[in-house]
Design a protein around this motif. Structure first.
Motif, PDB file in Angstrom:
ATOM      1  N   THR A 211      35.888  39.944  33.432  1.00 51.79           N
ATOM      2  CA  THR A 211      35.117  38.743  33.066  1.00 51.79           C
ATOM      3  C   THR A 211      36.028  37.597  32.659  1.00 51.79           C
ATOM      4  O   THR A 211      35.880  36.459  33.130  1.00 51.79           O
ATOM      5  CB  THR A 211      34.148  39.066  31.912  1.00 51.79           C
ATOM      6  OG1 THR A 211      33.336  40.186  32.271  1.00 51.79           O
ATOM      7  CG2 THR A 211      33.255  37.877  31.614  1.00 51.79           C
ATOM      8  N   LEU A 224      29.177  36.838  39.441  1.00 54.81           N
ATOM      9  CA  LEU A 224      29.818  38.088  39.041  1.00 54.81           C
ATOM     10  C   LEU A 224      28.889  39.009  38.263  1.00 54.81           C
ATOM     11  O   LEU A 224      28.943  40.239  38.416  1.00 54.81           O
ATOM     12  CB  LEU A 224      31.055  37.754  38.188  1.00 54.81           C
ATOM     13  CG  LEU A 224      31.746  38.906  37.452  1.00 54.81           C
ATOM     14  CD1 LEU A 224      32.341  39.891  38.441  1.00 54.81           C
ATOM     15  CD2 LEU A 224      32.834  38.354  36.523  1.00 54.81           C
ATOM     16  N   PHE A 227      26.955  42.217  39.642  1.00 54.72           N
ATOM     17  CA  PHE A 227      27.886  43.265  40.074  1.00 54.72           C
ATOM     18  C   PHE A 227      28.521  43.948  38.864  1.00 54.72           C
ATOM     19  O   PHE A 227      28.720  45.167  38.863  1.00 54.72           O
ATOM     20  CB  PHE A 227      28.968  42.658  40.974  1.00 54.72           C
ATOM     21  CG  PHE A 227      28.452  42.143  42.285  1.00 54.72           C
ATOM     22  CD1 PHE A 227      28.339  42.980  43.386  1.00 54.72           C
ATOM     23  CD2 PHE A 227      28.053  40.818  42.411  1.00 54.72           C
ATOM     24  CE1 PHE A 227      27.851  42.500  44.596  1.00 54.72           C
ATOM     25  CE2 PHE A 227      27.565  40.334  43.619  1.00 54.72           C
ATOM     26  CZ  PHE A 227      27.460  41.186  44.712  1.00 54.72           C
ATOM     27  N   LEU A 228      28.797  43.161  37.824  1.00 56.41           N
ATOM     28  CA  LEU A 228      29.401  43.702  36.611  1.00 56.41           C
ATOM     29  C   LEU A 228      28.419  44.619  35.879  1.00 56.41           C
ATOM     30  O   LEU A 228      28.817  45.667  35.351  1.00 56.41           O
ATOM     31  CB  LEU A 228      29.833  42.547  35.705  1.00 56.41           C
ATOM     32  CG  LEU A 228      31.032  42.768  34.796  1.00 56.41           C
ATOM     33  CD1 LEU A 228      32.250  43.207  35.588  1.00 56.41           C
ATOM     34  CD2 LEU A 228      31.349  41.498  34.023  1.00 56.41           C
ATOM     35  N   PHE A 231      28.268  47.844  37.762  1.00 57.74           N
ATOM     36  CA  PHE A 231      29.508  48.581  37.502  1.00 57.74           C
ATOM     37  C   PHE A 231      29.436  49.308  36.163  1.00 57.74           C
ATOM     38  O   PHE A 231      29.714  50.510  36.069  1.00 57.74           O
ATOM     39  CB  PHE A 231      30.679  47.595  37.521  1.00 57.74           C
ATOM     40  CG  PHE A 231      32.019  48.200  37.212  1.00 57.74           C
ATOM     41  CD1 PHE A 231      32.467  49.339  37.879  1.00 57.74           C
ATOM     42  CD2 PHE A 231      32.857  47.615  36.262  1.00 57.74           C
ATOM     43  CE1 PHE A 231      33.715  49.888  37.593  1.00 57.74           C
ATOM     44  CE2 PHE A 231      34.098  48.152  35.980  1.00 57.74           C
ATOM     45  CZ  PHE A 231      34.529  49.291  36.643  1.00 57.74           C
ATOM     46  N   CYS A 268      33.234  43.459  42.270  1.00 59.86           N
ATOM     47  CA  CYS A 268      33.252  42.475  41.164  1.00 59.86           C
ATOM     48  C   CYS A 268      34.354  41.448  41.380  1.00 59.86           C
ATOM     49  O   CYS A 268      34.144  40.238  41.182  1.00 59.86           O
ATOM     50  CB  CYS A 268      33.471  43.190  39.828  1.00 59.86           C
ATOM     51  SG  CYS A 268      32.058  44.152  39.241  1.00 59.86           S
ATOM     52  N   TRP A 269      35.544  41.910  41.779  1.00 54.94           N
ATOM     53  CA  TRP A 269      36.640  40.980  42.053  1.00 54.94           C
ATOM     54  C   TRP A 269      36.267  40.011  43.173  1.00 54.94           C
ATOM     55  O   TRP A 269      36.528  38.806  43.085  1.00 54.94           O
ATOM     56  CB  TRP A 269      37.908  41.736  42.448  1.00 54.94           C
ATOM     57  CG  TRP A 269      38.603  42.480  41.360  1.00 54.94           C
ATOM     58  CD1 TRP A 269      38.899  43.822  41.334  1.00 54.94           C
ATOM     59  CD2 TRP A 269      39.133  41.951  40.131  1.00 54.94           C
ATOM     60  NE1 TRP A 269      39.557  44.154  40.188  1.00 54.94           N
ATOM     61  CE2 TRP A 269      39.720  43.023  39.425  1.00 54.94           C
ATOM     62  CE3 TRP A 269      39.156  40.678  39.574  1.00 54.94           C
ATOM     63  CZ2 TRP A 269      40.327  42.862  38.195  1.00 54.94           C
ATOM     64  CZ3 TRP A 269      39.760  40.508  38.337  1.00 54.94           C
ATOM     65  CH2 TRP A 269      40.340  41.586  37.650  1.00 54.94           C
ATOM     66  N   TRP A 276      29.092  35.964  46.846  1.00 53.46           N
ATOM     67  CA  TRP A 276      28.237  37.137  46.664  1.00 53.46           C
ATOM     68  C   TRP A 276      28.051  37.952  47.936  1.00 53.46           C
ATOM     69  O   TRP A 276      27.958  39.183  47.893  1.00 53.46           O
ATOM     70  CB  TRP A 276      26.879  36.717  46.105  1.00 53.46           C
ATOM     71  CG  TRP A 276      26.039  35.913  47.063  1.00 53.46           C
ATOM     72  CD1 TRP A 276      25.996  34.560  47.169  1.00 53.46           C
ATOM     73  CD2 TRP A 276      25.131  36.418  48.053  1.00 53.46           C
ATOM     74  NE1 TRP A 276      25.132  34.174  48.158  1.00 53.46           N
ATOM     75  CE2 TRP A 276      24.584  35.284  48.716  1.00 53.46           C
ATOM     76  CE3 TRP A 276      24.733  37.689  48.446  1.00 53.46           C
ATOM     77  CZ2 TRP A 276      23.658  35.417  49.749  1.00 53.46           C
ATOM     78  CZ3 TRP A 276      23.810  37.819  49.478  1.00 53.46           C
ATOM     79  CH2 TRP A 276      23.287  36.696  50.119  1.00 53.46           C
TER      80      TRP A 276
END
Length: 299
Positions: A211, A224, A227-228, A231, A268-269, A276
């Protein structure tokens, strides 16, 4: 013959291989953003370099897990006799040939991309063999060595342009793999609650680091965030279950969840440094890993 081919496939851990490809794709996305290069244009014009690095990474990963089983053959004969080498399905000598060929292919493909990628691939190969043959027996050095391997894999993706900057980003997968390797220490006998607590702390550091790095480089947190969240859910759910019921079965699931979620971390990266829909494309490697994990062991 068919059974022997399946034995070679089991040695290479097919379910894990998409995670290696995802590292490369994430590294490429990071490198292109840092050099202000259009991702789609690069993928169209330089697709050959992307393919070379993806298959290089996959070959090196496969070779590494083959040698892991080669070095563990005697221990596996006691703890995991169903594996390809101790079961007699694949002779140890043939497994050595197989692993060597895979690693040579990996290094050759990296050098065909560019000199820097080739040099990183050689360092990565050495790090893999050091882990397999020596360092994995140590409580701290083993997980650190394994993490360095994954960090080098991300760096190899970041080297697609023949140069490197912001290398510190590769420290994040080092911490993440350190956490997974800590968890795996209880996979056979259980009783590793302390390791699970430390893994949870390291997982949190990884999420915060992703982040903060994305916020520092690009204001893309809204893209992000989904996706975070995915994860975090995928890694913490099995980890909490393994802590509550500290059995080898649950620990193995936590390890498997951590390994397969490498794809999500790499998505995420890509979401943070690119967009996206490319992140979603990387995320599609996860169902492939999950499907293969039902056919082949992850650990």
């Amino acid at each position: 013959m068919k059974e022997k081919l399946m034995g070679f496939a089991r040695l290479a851990r097919p379910a894990n291989l998409p995670t290696a490809a995802a590292d490369i794709l994430a590294g490429i996305a990071i490198a292109l953003y840092l050099r202000n290069i259009d991702v789609l244009g690069f993928l169209t014009e330089q697709s050959g370099d992307v393919i070379l690095l993806v298959f290089s990474s996959v070959a090196l990963y496969a070779g590494g897990v083959v040698f892991n089983d080669v070095f563990d053959a005697e221990l596996d004969a006691i703890e995991r006799p169903e594996r390809a080498i101790p079961s007699g399905l694949v002779p140890k000598r043939e497994a050595i040939y197989f692993g060597t060929i895979l690693m040579l292919i990996g290094v050759t493909l990296a050098f065909k991309c560019n000199m820097l990628a080739g040099i990183i691939s050689v360092i990565l190969t050495i790090a893999i063999l050091m882990y397999d043959g020596y360092f994995k027996q140590f409580g701290f050095a083993g997980p650190l060595n394994m993490g360095i391997c994954r960090g080098l894999n991300l760096l190899m993706g970041m080297s697609v342009l023949g140069m490197l900057s912001h290398w510190y980003i590769a420290l994040v997968p080092v911490v993440y793999i350190f956490a997974i390797t800590l968890i795996s220490r209880g996979e056979v006998h259980g009783n590793n609650k302390k390791h699970i607590i430390w893994a949870g702390i390291l997982y949190t550091i990884v999420i915060l680091s992703i982040t903060l790095i994305v916020m520092q480089q690009k204001d893309n947190v809204i893209v992000l965030l989904p996706f975070l969240i995915l994860f975090g859910y995928l890694i913490f759910k099995p980890l909490l279950k393994a802590y509550k019921e500290n059995s080898p079965k649950n620990i193995k699931k936590a390890v498997m969840g951590g390994v397969l979620s490498l794809v999500v971390m790499n998505a995420c990266w890509v979401a943070g440094f690119s967009n996206w829909y490319l992140a979603l494309a990387v995320l599609l490697l996860l169902p492939a890993s999950m499907l293969l994990s039902k056919l082949f062991a992850v650990t």
